[in-house]
Design a protein around this motif. Structure first.
Motif, PDB file in Angstrom:
ATOM      1  N   PHE A 206       0.822  -1.217   0.000  1.00 21.00           N
ATOM      2  CA  PHE A 206       0.000   0.000   0.000  1.00 21.00           C
ATOM      3  C   PHE A 206       0.852   1.261   0.000  1.00 21.00           C
ATOM      4  O   PHE A 206       0.359   2.347  -0.281  1.00 21.00           O
ATOM      5  CB  PHE A 206      -0.933  -0.008   1.218  1.00 21.00           C
ATOM      6  CG  PHE A 206      -1.800  -1.227   1.301  1.00 21.00           C
ATOM      7  CD1 PHE A 206      -2.759  -1.470   0.334  1.00 21.00           C
ATOM      8  CD2 PHE A 206      -1.640  -2.150   2.311  1.00 21.00           C
ATOM      9  CE1 PHE A 206      -3.557  -2.607   0.390  1.00 21.00           C
ATOM     10  CE2 PHE A 206      -2.426  -3.285   2.381  1.00 21.00           C
ATOM     11  CZ  PHE A 206      -3.386  -3.515   1.417  1.00 21.00           C
ATOM     12  N   THR A 207       2.143   1.111   0.328  1.00 22.70           N
ATOM     13  CA  THR A 207       3.063   2.245   0.349  1.00 22.70           C
ATOM     14  C   THR A 207       3.813   2.324  -0.970  1.00 22.70           C
ATOM     15  O   THR A 207       4.382   1.329  -1.418  1.00 22.70           O
ATOM     16  CB  THR A 207       4.078   2.087   1.503  1.00 22.70           C
ATOM     17  OG1 THR A 207       3.356   1.946   2.737  1.00 22.70           O
ATOM     18  CG2 THR A 207       5.005   3.278   1.574  1.00 22.70           C
ATOM     19  N   ARG A 333     -12.737   5.662  -3.852  1.00 20.35           N
ATOM     20  CA  ARG A 333     -11.939   6.374  -2.843  1.00 20.35           C
ATOM     21  C   ARG A 333     -12.574   7.733  -2.531  1.00 20.35           C
ATOM     22  O   ARG A 333     -12.708   8.123  -1.362  1.00 20.35           O
ATOM     23  CB  ARG A 333     -10.513   6.547  -3.338  1.00 20.35           C
ATOM     24  CG  ARG A 333      -9.583   7.182  -2.298  1.00 20.35           C
ATOM     25  CD  ARG A 333      -8.320   7.737  -2.974  1.00 20.35           C
ATOM     26  NE  ARG A 333      -7.474   6.720  -3.521  1.00 20.35           N
ATOM     27  CZ  ARG A 333      -6.472   6.118  -2.860  1.00 20.35           C
ATOM     28  NH1 ARG A 333      -6.232   6.443  -1.605  1.00 20.35           N
ATOM     29  NH2 ARG A 333      -5.725   5.212  -3.465  1.00 20.35           N
ATOM     30  N   ARG A 350      -9.746   5.380   7.136  1.00 27.43           N
ATOM     31  CA  ARG A 350      -9.330   5.966   5.866  1.00 27.43           C
ATOM     32  C   ARG A 350      -8.842   4.864   4.930  1.00 27.43           C
ATOM     33  O   ARG A 350      -8.496   3.762   5.362  1.00 27.43           O
ATOM     34  CB  ARG A 350      -8.236   7.015   6.069  1.00 27.43           C
ATOM     35  CG  ARG A 350      -6.902   6.472   6.549  1.00 27.43           C
ATOM     36  CD  ARG A 350      -5.958   7.619   6.915  1.00 27.43           C
ATOM     37  NE  ARG A 350      -4.622   7.133   7.247  1.00 27.43           N
ATOM     38  CZ  ARG A 350      -3.576   7.190   6.425  1.00 27.43           C
ATOM     39  NH1 ARG A 350      -3.716   7.734   5.226  1.00 27.43           N
ATOM     40  NH2 ARG A 350      -2.397   6.736   6.783  1.00 27.43           N
ATOM     41  N   THR A 352      -6.046   3.642   2.195  1.00 30.49           N
ATOM     42  CA  THR A 352      -4.662   3.838   1.775  1.00 30.49           C
ATOM     43  C   THR A 352      -4.378   2.932   0.583  1.00 30.49           C
ATOM     44  O   THR A 352      -5.149   2.026   0.272  1.00 30.49           O
ATOM     45  CB  THR A 352      -3.683   3.519   2.919  1.00 30.49           C
ATOM     46  OG1 THR A 352      -3.816   2.135   3.280  1.00 30.49           O
ATOM     47  CG2 THR A 352      -3.963   4.385   4.140  1.00 30.49           C
ATOM     48  N   ASN A 359      -6.715  -0.239   0.837  1.00 26.79           N
ATOM     49  CA  ASN A 359      -6.706  -0.823   2.168  1.00 26.79           C
ATOM     50  C   ASN A 359      -7.521   0.039   3.130  1.00 26.79           C
ATOM     51  O   ASN A 359      -7.456   1.268   3.100  1.00 26.79           O
ATOM     52  CB  ASN A 359      -5.259  -0.920   2.674  1.00 26.79           C
ATOM     53  CG  ASN A 359      -5.179  -1.511   4.065  1.00 26.79           C
ATOM     54  OD1 ASN A 359      -5.748  -2.562   4.332  1.00 26.79           O
ATOM     55  ND2 ASN A 359      -4.463  -0.834   4.957  1.00 26.79           N
ATOM     56  N   GLU A 361      -7.811   1.352   6.680  1.00 26.21           N
ATOM     57  CA  GLU A 361      -6.960   1.563   7.860  1.00 26.21           C
ATOM     58  C   GLU A 361      -7.792   2.239   8.943  1.00 26.21           C
ATOM     59  O   GLU A 361      -8.505   3.211   8.671  1.00 26.21           O
ATOM     60  CB  GLU A 361      -5.773   2.445   7.479  1.00 26.21           C
ATOM     61  CG  GLU A 361      -4.753   2.653   8.570  1.00 26.21           C
ATOM     62  CD  GLU A 361      -3.593   3.509   8.091  1.00 26.21           C
ATOM     63  OE1 GLU A 361      -3.530   4.694   8.477  1.00 26.21           O
ATOM     64  OE2 GLU A 361      -2.774   3.003   7.306  1.00 26.21           O
TER      65      GLU A 361
END
Length: 435
Positions: A206-207, A333, A350, A352, A359, A361
């Motif tokens: 996700f990053t 989103r 939220r 991500t 995802n 979170e």
């Protein structure tokens, strides 16, 4: 309260009597889902699924992300049907294997020279690491600590809480490193570089990938003679047709593929450059080394699965399916973000990640933890007809109708979560949903 799933619950009890945990994947077992989830799925079509009691859901995980075109896509169904009519298992290599290899290397694993097909991600990952050990003569593996699952092999599963029945020795040769952390990566190679057969990680989760980290990773692996393996079991065919490795700015030595490449059928693949992959040719072993059995599976050549893969790749390569899925995710989103902001939940819940893989979170408060809040949010989404397991995976099958129904479900779940955070939560009645 009346049980909304009497038929499904009875069938699930019968299944658990016959199958350990009542499921063939741990992530499908009842203890991995909120209590509002349907006990058993009956069938699916496109982005819809139905349970045993006739409830209809918007499916946002598509068979653990195995169905990028949705359930029972006509092109995949037709290709599999034709393959079944021609026979699927033979005692010699087949034309289907040649066509599958040409398709996969030509459209997906572009830049790689060779491929071996299997049936699940663990097949491909364990074969990649066996090949890396053989090529380097080393035994240690370094895996990304943030990436949750690589294999059922002892080298990985022996490092987890599910290590029952594993041999402890392979896990002692498995090391961790953090994603996108260049100093920690350099320290890993300073301490263990001479022992590392392979480094394995997902290109991203996700990053977003840090280009400095990945450039240094490529340099360190090359300098130390370590095989760099990307695990695209999850990421393949979602971000781009060529996978998420295209986002890192570097090329791995080996790549493992699975899940969505089969369009809903069991197919995995290991791809790489010829110099490495040919070491897996048991008829041409390295001088002085025993023959290598890289990936020998009876059903790696299964014509039905390979036909499903070719049909899936063809659809993704010749239509706007991937951009359309990304656009759906972007709209989702925006919609969910707006609902959460209106409910003053945006600091607690939220999304991500990328638009193709979102995802959920959560962050709790003093009287409700983040995991509790997430469970409540998912439970109420499912209650309202949106089948979500912590991740929204948009596919080519999702339409405005699915988005509209999901918007209603999110509003319902947000209202319940807001009450929980305010301390005024009351268990809501099940909202209406199409049957």
């Amino acid at each position: 309260m009346t049980d909304p799933h009497p038929r499904g619950r009875e069938a699930a009890q019968r299944l658990r009597h016959l199958v350990p945990a009542g499921a063939h994947a741990y992530s499908k077992a009842a203890d991995q889902w909120p209590a509002t989830a349907p006990p058993l799925i009956s069938h699916g079509q496109g982005a819809w699924t139905w349970d045993m009691d006739g409830h209809q859901y918007v499916d946002w995980f598509a068979g653990l992300t195995c169905c990028p075109l949705g359930h029972a896509h006509p092109a995949v169904t037709q290709a599999v049907t034709q393959a079944l009519q021609r026979g699927t298992a033979f005692q010699l290599p087949t034309l289907a294997e040649l066509e599958a290899a040409e398709t996969f290397l030509g459209f997906v694993a572009t830049g790689d020279d060779m491929v071996k097909f299997g049936k699940n991600g663990s097949d491909a990952v364990d074969a990649a690491l066996k090949l890396a050990r053989y090529a380097t003569g080393r035994t240690h593996i370094a895996k990304c600590a943030e990436h949750p699952f690589f294999s059922t092999g002892d080298w990985f599963i022996g490092t987890t809480a599910a290590r029952g029945g594993t041999h402890p020795e392979p896990a002692t040769r498995t090391l961790d490193f953090p994603y996108n952390n260049t100093p920690a990566l350099e320290q890993l190679f300073t301490d263990h570089g001479q022992h590392l057969a392979a480094v394995i990680l997902e290109p991203l989760r996700f990053t977003p990938p840090d280009p400095v980290f990945f450039a240094r990773l490529r340099t360190l692996c090359t300098t130390n003679g370590t095989v760099l393996v990307f695990d695209e079991t999850v990421t393949g065919l979602k971000y781009h047709l060529g996978g998420a490795r295209t986002l890192t700015g570097i090329d791995p030595d080996l790549t493992c593929w699975g899940k969505s490449i089969g369009g809903g059928l069991p197919v995995s693949a290991l791809t790489g450059k010829r110099a490495l992959m040919e070491l897996g040719d048991h008829a041409r072993p390295r001088p002085g080394n025993p023959p290598l059995l890289l990936l020998s599976t009876t059903h790696g050549s299964d014509a039905a699965g390979l036909a499903a893969m070719r049909a899936t790749v063809h659809q993704l390569a010749t239509t706007d399916a991937i951009p359309r899925a990304h656009a759906t995710g972007a709209q989702l989103r925006t919609t969910i973000g707006g609902i959460l902001a209106d409910a003053h939940l945006d600091t607690h819940i939220r999304l991500t990640g990328y638009d193709c893989f979102l995802n959920i979170e959560t962050h709790g408060t003093g009287h409700i933890s983040g995991p509790q809040l997430k469970t409540l949010f998912l439970a109420e989404l499912i209650r309202a007809g949106a089948l979500v397991r912590g991740i929204f995976y948009p596919t080519a099958a999702h339409t405005a109708k699915h988005l509209h129904m999901t918007e209603s479900a999110v509003r319902h779940a947000a209202d319940t979560c807001r009450k929980a955070l305010d301390g005024t939560f009351l268990p809501p009645a099940a909202p209406n949903r199409p049957l």
